[in-house]
Design an enzyme around this catalytic site. Structure first.
Site, PDB file in Angstrom:
ATOM      1  N   ASP A 536       0.813  -1.209  -0.127  1.00 12.79           N
ATOM      2  CA  ASP A 536      -0.220   0.377  -0.492  1.00 12.79           C
ATOM      3  C   ASP A 536       0.209   1.303   0.108  1.00 12.79           C
ATOM      4  O   ASP A 536       2.638   1.398   0.500  1.00 12.79           O
ATOM      5  CB  ASP A 536      -0.418   0.216   1.159  1.00 12.79           C
ATOM      6  N   HIS A 677      -4.553   3.591   7.867  1.00  7.32           N
ATOM      7  CA  HIS A 677      -4.228   4.521   6.835  1.00  7.32           C
ATOM      8  C   HIS A 677      -2.388   5.141   7.415  1.00  7.32           C
ATOM      9  O   HIS A 677      -1.946   6.739   7.060  1.00  7.32           O
ATOM     10  CB  HIS A 677      -4.988   6.224   7.254  1.00  7.32           C
TER      11      HIS A 677
END
Length: 722
Positions: A536, A677
């Site tokens: 990611d 996140h």
């Protein structure tokens, strides 16, 4: 939200049915009227056709609303229940369904929960029984893990493809130091489960060592091992001891079989430097000081005369002082320059002469495509050699003979002469000059497009031997002769004892021993067999084409259906631009955290190495891949491996769910979300999601990488572009 095609078709069918019914009703009424009545009715209805159409439309809307309500209650709700049940079926932890919908659907959900509870109870009992039955095995594994953790020697276990199955902490810390391209992030080095050991060692060198082990197994050795010394890309000198991992007792009939190998590594660079320095110092003190000692001896002899004049006495005393000063300066100079021009010393191993000759015969025949015969072999002869480089030298000389003199036949001869072994490479009918021999001896050895910095002279000196060229004019033969060291009587005895050992240690089974890289193409490999890099990125914004940059990359590896949390990649990146406040609110990465961090041109090569030989997995992968693709021109690095997207594959598995956001999928799978996140946190959650998706895809008949990619491309979300 996408509307189901079946609902649209049903609404259209009902609308068409209403229109036909209305038309049929009017036709029946029309058929019962007299002509005058028909005229009157036509005059009444014609101006009001629009009102009839509006009435039909309102009725259709009411019917469509009713159908939508019934569809959501009696079609979509059971479909969601089915999807949730499939998740429950593959769940590894206790999990339950949320009853909703009709009374029957809620009752069905409760019944499924009861069945799941019974399964979880049975699974817990089975787990407890298995745990009790395998307690002794776990204790053995714990002892093995503790032993390996405490070893000061690096230990690596590999399968026959060279894939790493097990390693200790010493190897994890040491192996990345041997690479020229060291990773920036922890875990981005060369070591890792499923990685190839050939990133550190030359493939041919390992293959040669495995061949030696195979020959010893064939000869009856129960616990054979071999060793070699090699230089790493960073210039370090490694001594490697290799031992085979044998199959279980059920496969004992196959005496020469082994499923992998164990490497025990020692960095001996400093040891050899120190030994070479000591030898150079001793050599300098012995050879360089001979003249000084002779002069001092002569001066002392003259000073022994009682009638020596005072002037001569002082002169000879001056000679002594000068020579002492010269010797002191020579010693100081040797210490200061001892590391210059040192030759590397390599350890030699005991090897049966017939094994060396057989290996040389096979290697020369394979490379030169010429027949090689063995002549005058003493089967009891043991050599002390470094077989890999010696075989390279013999193959190199044979190839030069074939290429430049078109030699058709070659012979190998080995016999003991005094305290040394005499190895001859013989050919017939072609002679050469001494200058040619010297050139071959001093040139770096080449094998087609491959080369090594070693020369034949280096190999000979490594063995402390000699090599020359001779002719036998009567037989019209010529040969290169090598004088090689013999193993001592004690070394031969120890080697024979090792060959005759009957017992062997026990080894644990590792799942990856069953995996081979040969055979099926990657696209046809099963999803459960592949290795994955789940990654990611965190970025300055959502528009890579408009200048937004990566500020963090996080990744984890999945090998053999296991998430390797300890082998992760996490690195902040300096984007060389301001991070907008709106983005900071999402990922929490502020400007001061990226200041001083490496730029993407330094981080991307390390991540590229980390993801090598794996399939990439990401959530909404099109977004992350766009950032990587825009850096191809600047870095020269392209990620050509296949990519899977958990967003698309979630839509394949759960087409009736309203959301495929990462949090929603994690909630469906009962996955705890930590570090949301952050690049590594999201990568870990995505990896957990992917592991849960694999069995659900298999249940749908999607087993291979190709099938998964084709199914993903057919989903509605595959239209998203960045």
């Amino acid at each position: 939200m996408k509307i189901d095609r079946r609902l649209l078709l049903a609404t259209a069918a009902v609308g068409l049915g209403l229109a036909l019914w209305l038309a049929l009703t009017l036709a029946l009424v029309w058929s019962t009227l007299e002509p005058s009545q028909r005229e009157t009715m036509g005059a009444l209805l014609t101006p009001r056709l629009a009102l009839l159409g509006m009435s039909w439309g309102v009725a259709l809307l009411l019917v469509a609303s009713l159908l939508r309500l019934l569809y959501r209650r009696y079609v979509r709700a059971p479909a969601r229940l089915l999807e949730a049940t499939r998740v429950l079926l593959t769940a590894t932890e206790p999990q339950s369904l949320r009853p909703n919908g009709t009374t029957e659907t809620r009752a069905l959900a409760l019944a499924i929960n009861e069945l799941a509870a019974q399964r979880d109870h049975l699974r817990a009992d089975m787990t407890q029984q298995v745990a009790q039955a395998s307690l002794s095995v776990k204790q053995e594994k714990n002892r093995l893990a503790a032993l390996m953790a405490e070893l000061t020697q690096s230990v690596v276990v590999c399968n026959l493809d060279g894939r790493i199955l097990l390693y200790n902490n010493r190897a994890r810390l040491q192996l990345p130091q041997f690479s020229q391209a060291r990773g920036l992030a922890d875990g981005a080095g060369l070591i890792g489960i499923g990685r190839s050991i050939y990133a550190v060692f030359d493939r041919q060198l390992v293959a040669h060592a495995l061949e030696n082990i195979h020959r010893r197994l064939v000869r009856g050795a129960a616990s054979p091992s071999t060793q070699f010394v090699t230089t790493t890309p960073s210039g370090q000198l490694l001594r490697v001891q290799m031992a085979p991992v044998r199959p279980g007792e059920t496969d004992a009939s196959n005496v020469d079989a082994f499923t992998g190998f164990v490497l025990m590594l020692d960095n001996v660079t400093r040891n050899f430097e120190q030994e070479s320095l000591r030898d150079q110092l001793l050599h300098g003190l012995t050879e360089g000081s001979r003249s000084s000692l002779a002069n001092m001896q002569a001066a002392l002899d003259m000073l022994g005369y009682s009638d020596l004049e005072p002037a001569m006495h002082e002169r000879f005393m001056g000679v002594l002082r000068e020579e002492l000063v010269a010797m002191s300066a020579r010693i100081t100079d040797l210490v200061q320059h001892s590391t210059l021009g040192l030759k590397t010393r390599w350890p030699l191993e005991e090897m049966l002469g017939t094994d060396l000759m057989t290996a040389a015969q096979r290697q020369i025949e394979n490379y030169c495509q010429r027949p090689v015969t063995l002549d005058t072999l003493d089967e009891s002869l043991w050599l002390k050699v470094e077989s890999f480089t010696l075989l390279q030298a013999l193959t190199y000389l044979a190839s030069r003979l074939v290429e430049e003199f078109e030699v058709k036949f070659l012979r190998l001869r080995l016999q003991a002469v005094g305290e040394r072994a005499q190895l001859d490479l013989i050919w017939t009918g072609h002679a050469m000059s001494t200058e040619t021999v010297m050139t071959w001896e001093m040139d770096a050895m080449r094998f087609g497009t491959e080369s090594t910095p070693l020369t034949v002279r280096d190999v000979v000196e490594r063995h402390g031997g000699e090599m020359w060229f001779e002719r036998e004019r009567i037989r019209h033969e010529a040969f290169f002769r090598f004088l090689l060291p013999l193993a001592s009587a004690q070394e031969q005895l120890e080697a024979m004892q090792v060959m005759q050992i009957e017992s062997r240690p026990e080894y644990f089974d590792f799942d990856l021993f069953q995996v081979t890289e040969e055979g099926r193409a990657l696209e046809e490999r099963a999803l459960s067999e592949l290795s994955y890099t789940v990654f990611d990125t965190e970025t300055t914004g959502l528009n890579p084409a408009e200048g937004d940059e990566i500020i963090q990359i996080g990744a984890a590896r999945i090998v053999n259906r296991k998430l390797l949390r300890q082998e992760s990649f996490e690195q902040l990146v300096n984007p060389d631009r301001l991070i907008p406040a709106a983005s900071i609110q999402i990922h929490g990465i502020t400007q001061d955290r990226v200041l001083g961090q490496p730029r993407i041109g330094e981080v991307l090569p390390a991540f590229h190495a980390f993801a090598q030989d794996t399939v990439l997995v990401a959530h909404n992968a099109a977004f992350d891949m766009k950032f990587l693709q825009l850096k191809e021109a600047a870095t020269g690095l392209a990620f050509h491996q296949p990519v899977l997207d958990t967003l698309l594959l979630s839509a394949v598995v759960h087409p009736n769910q309203e959301s495929h956001r990462l949090e929603a999928i994690a909630e469906r799978f009962n996955i705890t979300v930590l570090g949301r996140h952050t690049a590594l946190g999201d990568a870990m959650v995505t990896a957990e999601v992917w592991l849960r998706l694999i069995p659900l895809l298999n249940a749908m008949g999607i087993h291979t990488l190709r099938q998964a990619r084709e199914a993903a491309q057919k989903t509605y979300y595959a239209r998203l572009k960045y």
